[in-house]
Design an enzyme around this catalytic site. Structure first.
Site, PDB file in Angstrom:
ATOM      1  N   SER A 193       0.843  -1.195   0.000  1.00 52.57           N
ATOM      2  CA  SER A 193       0.000   0.000   0.000  1.00 52.57           C
ATOM      3  C   SER A 193       0.873   1.237   0.000  1.00 52.57           C
ATOM      4  O   SER A 193       1.976   1.236   0.566  1.00 52.57           O
ATOM      5  CB  SER A 193      -0.902   0.021   1.238  1.00 52.57           C
ATOM      6  OG  SER A 193      -1.560   1.269   1.360  1.00 52.57           O
ATOM      7  N   TYR A 217      -1.728   0.283  10.239  1.00 54.72           N
ATOM      8  CA  TYR A 217      -1.735  -0.153   8.845  1.00 54.72           C
ATOM      9  C   TYR A 217      -0.462   0.273   8.127  1.00 54.72           C
ATOM     10  O   TYR A 217       0.151  -0.524   7.399  1.00 54.72           O
ATOM     11  CB  TYR A 217      -2.962   0.427   8.146  1.00 54.72           C
ATOM     12  CG  TYR A 217      -3.135  -0.016   6.721  1.00 54.72           C
ATOM     13  CD1 TYR A 217      -3.313  -1.365   6.405  1.00 54.72           C
ATOM     14  CD2 TYR A 217      -3.144   0.912   5.683  1.00 54.72           C
ATOM     15  CE1 TYR A 217      -3.492  -1.775   5.088  1.00 54.72           C
ATOM     16  CE2 TYR A 217      -3.327   0.509   4.365  1.00 54.72           C
ATOM     17  CZ  TYR A 217      -3.490  -0.831   4.076  1.00 54.72           C
ATOM     18  OH  TYR A 217      -3.651  -1.228   2.777  1.00 54.72           O
ATOM     19  N   LYS A 225       2.403  -2.391   6.534  1.00 54.72           N
ATOM     20  CA  LYS A 225       2.705  -2.357   5.097  1.00 54.72           C
ATOM     21  C   LYS A 225       4.169  -1.980   4.857  1.00 54.72           C
ATOM     22  O   LYS A 225       4.802  -2.497   3.921  1.00 54.72           O
ATOM     23  CB  LYS A 225       1.769  -1.384   4.376  1.00 54.72           C
ATOM     24  CG  LYS A 225       0.347  -1.908   4.245  1.00 54.72           C
ATOM     25  CD  LYS A 225       0.272  -3.265   3.533  1.00 54.72           C
ATOM     26  CE  LYS A 225      -1.148  -3.684   3.223  1.00 54.72           C
ATOM     27  NZ  LYS A 225      -1.217  -5.018   2.577  1.00 54.72           N
TER      28      LYS A 225
END
Length: 256
Positions: free
Chosen positions: A148, A161, A165
């Site tokens: 991402s 998150y 990632k």
């Protein structure tokens, strides 16, 4: 890889998260270019639908599906064993499964952080471990991790998150050094992509703002990621490994 251009004839590809969105688009694109695709996902109806779309293509090899919860280590082992039993080989792996919502240091529990790491990193790591012997037996292999843009952006509300990632990106770079020259591994870092995972939870006016703040002036589509994956999976990128390919419409800063 030894084939020319975007040919994937003779390849056997496991695509996780193949029931919808990015995973489904990648599975279909690979099949269109000659690969036998094994669609893995939790929801049988969704992955079966992806297989039906592939099997409707006149020139695509028959697609198979395996109902799999990749968060379960036994299910990951079964997925690889089933693929080899039915297809005889594994040459490519696309780790599409992943995700995580917004969070801060105040609201992200340690156990939730661990679960997010396992979902985005450990599952991919274990599947790579399981597929590697079969790729090496074949003499070459190709791995693509779907990461991402959050892994490189510095922004509020994404501490969990973004961290996992970034870890997936760094794992990709390190594994490239171990697996070369016969197995290549790269990652794709998408910006916001119009998938159910985004549109179900983000209001339309927010999507409009995101599009307006993206240099390419639109939200990405699953096919944008599928075409990047196709490039990384074929001989067109034969001298590329350990890279994180940004497919984000040119965004170099948060777009919200």
């Amino acid at each position: 890889m030894t084939k020319s251009g975007s040919d994937l004839t003779g390849a056997t590809v496991i695509v996780t998260g193949a029931g919808q969105g990015i995973g489904a688009a990648i599975a279909i694109a690979f099949a269109q270019h000659g690969a036998q695709v094994v669609c893995a996902g939790r929801t049988e109806a969704k992955i079966a639908h992806t297989c039906e779309s592939i099997n409707a293509l006149a020139t695509a090899p028959e697609a198979l599906y395996v109902t799999t919860d990749v968060t379960d280590s036994a299910a990951r082992i079964a997925l690889v064993k089933d693929t080899v039993a039915r297809c005889g080989q594994i040459t490519h792996l696309v780790n599409t499964v992943g995700g995580g919502g917004m969070n801060t240091i105040d609201d992200l529990r340690p156990d939730a952080f661990t679960a997010m790491f396992d979902y985005n990193v450990t599952c991919a790591f274990h599947l790579i471990q399981l597929c590697l012997p079969h790729m090496r037996a074949h003499g070459q292999g190709n791995i693509i991790n779907i990461s991402s843009a959050a892994g490189k952006l510095i922004q509020r509300g994404f501490v969990g998150y973004a961290t996992v990632k970034a870890a997936l990106d760094h794992m990709t770079r390190n594994l490239a050094q171990e697996l070369a020259p016969h197995v290549r591994i790269n990652a794709i870092a998408p910006g916001p992509i119009e998938t159910p995972a985004l549109t179900q939870f983000v209001p339309s006016h927010v999507l409009d703002t995101m599009a307006a703040n993206t240099p390419m002036a639109r939200i990405g589509q699953p096919q944008d990621i599928a075409q990047a994956a196709l490039f990384l999976a074929t001989a067109s990128s034969g001298w590329i490994t350990g890279q994180i390919l940004a497919v984000d419409g040119g965004a170099e800063k948060p777009i919200l």
